[in-house]
Scaffold this active site. Structure first.
Site, PDB file in Angstrom:
ATOM      1  N   HIS A  29      -4.193   7.864  -1.281  1.00  0.00           N
ATOM      2  CA  HIS A  29      -3.993   7.675   0.162  1.00  0.00           C
ATOM      3  C   HIS A  29      -4.679   8.781   0.955  1.00  0.00           C
ATOM      4  CE1 HIS A  29      -0.909   4.435   1.039  1.00  0.00           C
ATOM      5  NE2 HIS A  29      -1.069   4.359  -0.267  1.00  0.00           N
ATOM      6  N   ASP A  71       0.816  -1.201   0.000  1.00  0.00           N
ATOM      7  CA  ASP A  71       0.000   0.000   0.000  1.00  0.00           C
ATOM      8  C   ASP A  71       0.855   1.259   0.000  1.00  0.00           C
ATOM      9  OD1 ASP A  71       0.919  -0.457   2.603  1.00  0.00           O
ATOM     10  OD2 ASP A  71      -0.699   0.726   3.457  1.00  0.00           O
ATOM     11  N   CYS A  72       2.103   1.164  -0.416  1.00  0.00           N
ATOM     12  CA  CYS A  72       3.020   2.308  -0.409  1.00  0.00           C
ATOM     13  C   CYS A  72       2.820   3.161  -1.664  1.00  0.00           C
ATOM     14  CB  CYS A  72       4.461   1.809  -0.345  1.00  0.00           C
ATOM     15  SG  CYS A  72       5.690   3.078  -0.645  1.00  0.00           S
ATOM     16  N   LYS A 118      11.193  -8.596   6.913  1.00  0.00           N
ATOM     17  CA  LYS A 118      11.893  -8.619   5.630  1.00  0.00           C
ATOM     18  C   LYS A 118      12.572  -9.972   5.411  1.00  0.00           C
ATOM     19  CE  LYS A 118      12.792  -3.668   6.043  1.00  0.00           C
ATOM     20  NZ  LYS A 118      13.821  -2.617   6.267  1.00  0.00           N
TER      21      LYS A 118
END
Length: 200
Positions: free
Chosen positions: A151, A1-2, A29
């Site tokens: 956003h 969602d970046c 990660k």
């Protein structure tokens, strides 16, 4: 969602560059990612063998998109007119201050600052010829700005009860031009991801 990763994916998709997407959980990660790219930042693009400059990891949406425009010049996303370069450039910064604000005394001031920036974008779009900021075709400013405005609209409605798309119709039409394009539909993600990402 970046929104920065979304910008890169939109650029790659619009330029029809063969690619493979790997989604990274920033809270967990994977070891292969950290080993290959110790900075472990996103967005990042790995350019493979067979490239004149050689294989390389390139991070940062500005840098990535500049490299993509240089190495894959067609179809071009360069600015059509130039005057649109600064349009909407302060919206995301104003939004971050507003949506993360914990001081009730600053709420009205930060809200007004955000609305002023969005009103400016909406006014530009009303006077603009074509569906996009550069006119009839998508340019790099559209691609950089759309994910951020998405956003803003989703999070502001959920957390601040601001229905920005209903208020600013020209901005809404511009966003729909992206969202109704078959060419870019595979780059989108559910609004719920945005809401979760801006949660406390």
């Amino acid at each position: 969602d970046c929104p920065f990763s979304h910008r890169v994916l939109l650029t790659i998709t619009l330029k029809k560059i063969p690619h493979q997407v790997k989604l990274i959980d920033l809270k967990n990660k994977p070891a292969w990612f950290v080993d290959a790219f110790p900075k472990a930042e996103v967005p990042v693009v790995h350019f493979p063998e067979g490239r004149k400059e050689g294989p390389e990891w390139v991070s940062g949406s500005d840098t990535i998109c500049d490299v993509l425009e240089k190495e894959y010049p067609e179809p071009s996303l360069r600015l059509a007119q130039g005057k649109e370069a600064e349009v909407g450039s302060k919206i995301f910064g104003s939004f971050v201050k507003f949506v993360t604000n914990a001081d009730p005394g600053k709420e009205a001031e930060l809200k007004d600052a955000l609305l002023a920036e969005i009103k400016s974008l909406d006014a530009y779009l009303r006077e603009n010829e074509g569906d996009y900021l550069g006119g009839a075709r998508v340019c790099s400013v559209d691609v950089a700005l759309y994910p951020k405005v998405k956003h803003v609209c989703v999070a502001a409605e959920h957390y601040k009860e601001l229905q920005l798309r209903k208020t600013f119709s020209a901005m809404d039409a511009w966003m729909k031009a992206f969202e109704e394009s078959v060419e870019t539909e595979d780059t989108y993600y559910p609004d719920e991801f945005i809401v979760e990402g801006w949660g406390p």
